[in-house]
Design a protein around this motif. Structure first.
Motif, PDB file in Angstrom:
ATOM      1  N   ARG A 193       0.838  -1.184   0.000  1.00 18.89           N
ATOM      2  CA  ARG A 193       0.000   0.000   0.000  1.00 18.89           C
ATOM      3  C   ARG A 193       0.873   1.233   0.000  1.00 18.89           C
ATOM      4  O   ARG A 193       1.967   1.229   0.548  1.00 18.89           O
ATOM      5  N   GLY A 194       0.374   2.303  -0.604  1.00 24.68           N
ATOM      6  CA  GLY A 194       1.155   3.520  -0.652  1.00 24.68           C
ATOM      7  C   GLY A 194       2.205   3.462  -1.747  1.00 24.68           C
ATOM      8  O   GLY A 194       2.043   2.767  -2.758  1.00 24.68           O
ATOM      9  N   PRO A 195       3.335   4.179  -1.554  1.00 22.82           N
ATOM     10  CA  PRO A 195       4.370   4.230  -2.586  1.00 22.82           C
ATOM     11  C   PRO A 195       4.948   2.843  -2.890  1.00 22.82           C
ATOM     12  O   PRO A 195       5.015   1.978  -2.019  1.00 22.82           O
ATOM     13  N   THR A 196       5.378   2.666  -4.126  1.00 26.11           N
ATOM     14  CA  THR A 196       6.000   1.406  -4.531  1.00 26.11           C
ATOM     15  C   THR A 196       7.289   1.199  -3.751  1.00 26.11           C
ATOM     16  O   THR A 196       8.108   2.106  -3.602  1.00 26.11           O
ATOM     17  N   ARG A 197       7.472  -0.017  -3.240  1.00 21.57           N
ATOM     18  CA  ARG A 197       8.690  -0.345  -2.514  1.00 21.57           C
ATOM     19  C   ARG A 197       9.029  -1.815  -2.764  1.00 21.57           C
ATOM     20  O   ARG A 197       8.151  -2.635  -3.019  1.00 21.57           O
ATOM     21  N   ASP A 198      10.306  -2.125  -2.682  1.00 19.69           N
ATOM     22  CA  ASP A 198      10.771  -3.481  -2.954  1.00 19.69           C
ATOM     23  C   ASP A 198      11.248  -4.210  -1.704  1.00 19.69           C
ATOM     24  O   ASP A 198      11.341  -5.441  -1.718  1.00 19.69           O
ATOM     25  N   ARG A 199      11.567  -3.462  -0.657  1.00 18.78           N
ATOM     26  CA  ARG A 199      12.107  -4.103   0.542  1.00 18.78           C
ATOM     27  C   ARG A 199      11.087  -5.055   1.157  1.00 18.78           C
ATOM     28  O   ARG A 199       9.890  -4.743   1.221  1.00 18.78           O
ATOM     29  N   PRO A 200      11.524  -6.231   1.611  1.00 24.41           N
ATOM     30  CA  PRO A 200      10.607  -7.200   2.225  1.00 24.41           C
ATOM     31  C   PRO A 200       9.895  -6.628   3.444  1.00 24.41           C
ATOM     32  O   PRO A 200      10.395  -5.735   4.119  1.00 24.41           O
ATOM     33  N   VAL A 201       8.697  -7.158   3.696  1.00 23.30           N
ATOM     34  CA  VAL A 201       7.881  -6.776   4.842  1.00 23.30           C
ATOM     35  C   VAL A 201       7.945  -7.901   5.870  1.00 23.30           C
ATOM     36  O   VAL A 201       7.803  -9.072   5.514  1.00 23.30           O
ATOM     37  N   HIS A 202       8.152  -7.560   7.142  1.00 21.70           N
ATOM     38  CA  HIS A 202       8.251  -8.607   8.165  1.00 21.70           C
ATOM     39  C   HIS A 202       6.864  -9.056   8.610  1.00 21.70           C
ATOM     40  O   HIS A 202       5.966  -8.241   8.822  1.00 21.70           O
ATOM     41  N   LEU A 203       6.689 -10.380   8.745  1.00 27.58           N
ATOM     42  CA  LEU A 203       5.444 -10.976   9.236  1.00 27.58           C
ATOM     43  C   LEU A 203       5.772 -11.777  10.490  1.00 27.58           C
ATOM     44  O   LEU A 203       6.250 -12.912  10.403  1.00 27.58           O
ATOM     45  N   PRO A 204       5.522 -11.228  11.681  1.00 27.11           N
ATOM     46  CA  PRO A 204       5.879 -11.914  12.925  1.00 27.11           C
ATOM     47  C   PRO A 204       5.252 -13.295  13.062  1.00 27.11           C
ATOM     48  O   PRO A 204       5.883 -14.221  13.570  1.00 27.11           O
ATOM     49  N   VAL A 205       3.996 -13.465  12.610  1.00 29.63           N
ATOM     50  CA  VAL A 205       3.326 -14.760  12.735  1.00 29.63           C
ATOM     51  C   VAL A 205       4.109 -15.870  12.054  1.00 29.63           C
ATOM     52  O   VAL A 205       4.206 -16.991  12.556  1.00 29.63           O
ATOM     53  N   LEU A 206       4.666 -15.571  10.886  1.00 26.20           N
ATOM     54  CA  LEU A 206       5.371 -16.585  10.099  1.00 26.20           C
ATOM     55  C   LEU A 206       6.864 -16.617  10.394  1.00 26.20           C
ATOM     56  O   LEU A 206       7.611 -17.351   9.741  1.00 26.20           O
ATOM     57  N   GLU A 207       7.294 -15.815  11.357  1.00 25.73           N
ATOM     58  CA  GLU A 207       8.719 -15.787  11.728  1.00 25.73           C
ATOM     59  C   GLU A 207       9.592 -15.552  10.501  1.00 25.73           C
ATOM     60  O   GLU A 207      10.634 -16.188  10.308  1.00 25.73           O
ATOM     61  N   GLY A 208       9.147 -14.634   9.632  1.00 24.21           N
ATOM     62  CA  GLY A 208       9.914 -14.378   8.415  1.00 24.21           C
ATOM     63  C   GLY A 208       9.409 -13.135   7.707  1.00 24.21           C
ATOM     64  O   GLY A 208       8.637 -12.341   8.251  1.00 24.21           O
ATOM     65  N   ASP A 209       9.845 -12.977   6.464  1.00 22.20           N
ATOM     66  CA  ASP A 209       9.535 -11.791   5.682  1.00 22.20           C
ATOM     67  C   ASP A 209       8.645 -12.153   4.501  1.00 22.20           C
ATOM     68  O   ASP A 209       8.429 -13.330   4.187  1.00 22.20           O
ATOM     69  N   ALA A 210       8.134 -11.106   3.820  1.00 20.82           N
ATOM     70  CA  ALA A 210       7.234 -11.307   2.696  1.00 20.82           C
ATOM     71  C   ALA A 210       7.538 -10.293   1.606  1.00 20.82           C
ATOM     72  O   ALA A 210       8.014  -9.186   1.866  1.00 20.82           O
ATOM     73  N   GLN A 211       7.241 -10.689   0.381  1.00 21.12           N
ATOM     74  CA  GLN A 211       7.395  -9.794  -0.770  1.00 21.12           C
ATOM     75  C   GLN A 211       6.150  -8.922  -0.891  1.00 21.12           C
ATOM     76  O   GLN A 211       5.032  -9.438  -0.983  1.00 21.12           O
ATOM     77  N   PRO A 212       6.293  -7.593  -0.877  1.00 15.46           N
ATOM     78  CA  PRO A 212       5.111  -6.737  -1.015  1.00 15.46           C
ATOM     79  C   PRO A 212       4.623  -6.723  -2.461  1.00 15.46           C
ATOM     80  O   PRO A 212       5.410  -6.563  -3.399  1.00 15.46           O
TER      81      PRO A 212
END
Length: 361
Positions: free
Chosen positions: A219-238
């Motif tokens: 959401r918002g401006p385009t970004r490439d950096r991964p987003v952290h998801l605490p539930v999955l103990e890892g990151d996600a591709q936005p």
């Protein structure tokens, strides 16, 4: 006009019963260790958690069960699943698969089973892609050609806000869960931040033979950096537009083993979201054609069985802004003409040259 084939109503009934048993079973595995249910109020809504029994003076973290609904309350009351019930579930899965209902390949099924056992779907991770599409055939009662439903990868998504709010997490972590299925799984460093990963792969011959991707809405401006998801103990591709797909996810079932309880997008959202996805792929590519085939089949079914829900999802998507409308309309143009008639653009002329909005029922 090309139509779709129906599954027997009895198969839909079996699927619905199996899905309920599988979701109830996933709750019982938590409850069998002992403890008590507890309801919390978060932002005016009530949610159920399970507080495990105290062990050696230590009480484990509460486990998230879901929002306060009649189904959740009933599952809390029903805590014991006998061995015979497990055998029944296996028999039901086999019967559905024998009847031609789509099912995952062995590795995909084992990965989903491990994710479910770890709590990913109970904690509102959502299965997306062709594995989610497989769930709709028995749910809605139609036959899906193997080429349309087949896939070799696993994609799951989640809202970061949900991941934070749930206050629970999978155990032990995503890479460990996947290595429990196949030790060859590796975390693939993000090209935008090598310290983080949103892809897990089994490699062979210098290529990725099997992939698990973790996704999150952008959401918002385009970004490439991964987003952290605490539930999955890892990151996600936005990813852009993913929030529409993940909103108001539903309970579903994957036909593997005893039946795997998963969260999946609502079928009407999946159908129209596929038009966005197809529009963003290079024209004529195999994946774009598959997106449109899945969308067309679901639109045909939903226009017959759930026309109001389909139309509401379509109108909601197009109302989200110019970028959404442009992408959705571009994908719409790739649909067969008879399917376009089932999902009209407000300003598209009908075959007589008149504005279709004047002829909508």
């Amino acid at each position: 006009m090309r139509t779709f084939q129906r599954l027997p109503v009895a198969m839909q009934t079996v699927y619905a019963e199996l899905a309920d048993r599988a979701w109830s079973g996933s709750f019982r595995e938590i409850m069998d260790a002992g403890g008590t249910p507890h309801k919390r109020v978060v932002k005016g809504r009530e949610y159920w958690y399970w507080h495990p029994a105290t062990c050696k003076g230590h009480r484990p973290t509460a486990r998230y069960l879901g929002p306060d609904t009649p189904e959740i309350r009933r599952r809390i009351e029903a805590r014991v699943e006998r061995a015979e019930a497990r055998k029944d579930r296996i028999a039901m899965v086999r019967a559905l698969r024998a009847g031609g209902v789509p099912a995952p390949d062995g590795l995909s099924g084992n990965v989903l089973a491990a994710l479910a056992d770890a709590g990913a779907f109970r904690l509102r991770a959502v299965l997306v892609g062709s594995l989610a599409f497989q769930c709709y055939a028995p749910m809605l009662g139609f036959r899906a050609p193997g080429t349309v439903a087949r896939t070799g990868d696993v994609d799951i998504g989640q809202f970061p806000a949900i991941s934070i709010a749930v206050g629970d997490r999978i155990e032990p972590d995503l890479l460990s869960v996947l290595k429990g299925v196949d030790p060859a799984f590796e975390a693939v460093p993000s090209p935008f931040d090598p310290r983080r990963t949103f892809r897990y792969a089994i490699r062979g011959g210098g290529e990725e033979r099997f992939v698990v991707d973790v996704l999150a809405p952008m959401r918002g401006p385009t970004r490439d950096r991964p987003v952290h998801l605490p539930v999955l103990e890892g990151d996600a591709q936005p990813l852009r537009f993913l929030d529409f797909l993940l909103y108001q996810e539903i309970e579903a079932l994957v036909l593997h083993g005893t039946g795997i309880p998963v969260k999946a997008p609502a079928p009407e959202r999946f159908a129209v979201h596929k038009l966005l996805v197809a529009a963003r792929r290079p024209t004529g590519r195999a994946k774009a054609r598959k997106d449109l085939e899945q969308a067309a089949l679901l639109v045909r079914v939903l226009a017959s069985d759930r026309p109001v829900e389909l139309q509401e999802a379509w109108e909601e998507m197009r109302a989200r802004g110019p970028a959404w409308r442009k992408a959705a309309d571009r994908g719409w143009k790739g649909l067969p003409l008879d399917v376009q008639d089932l999902l009209p653009l407000p300003d598209a002329p009908d075959k007589s040259g008149n504005d279709s909005s004047q002829h909508r029922k």
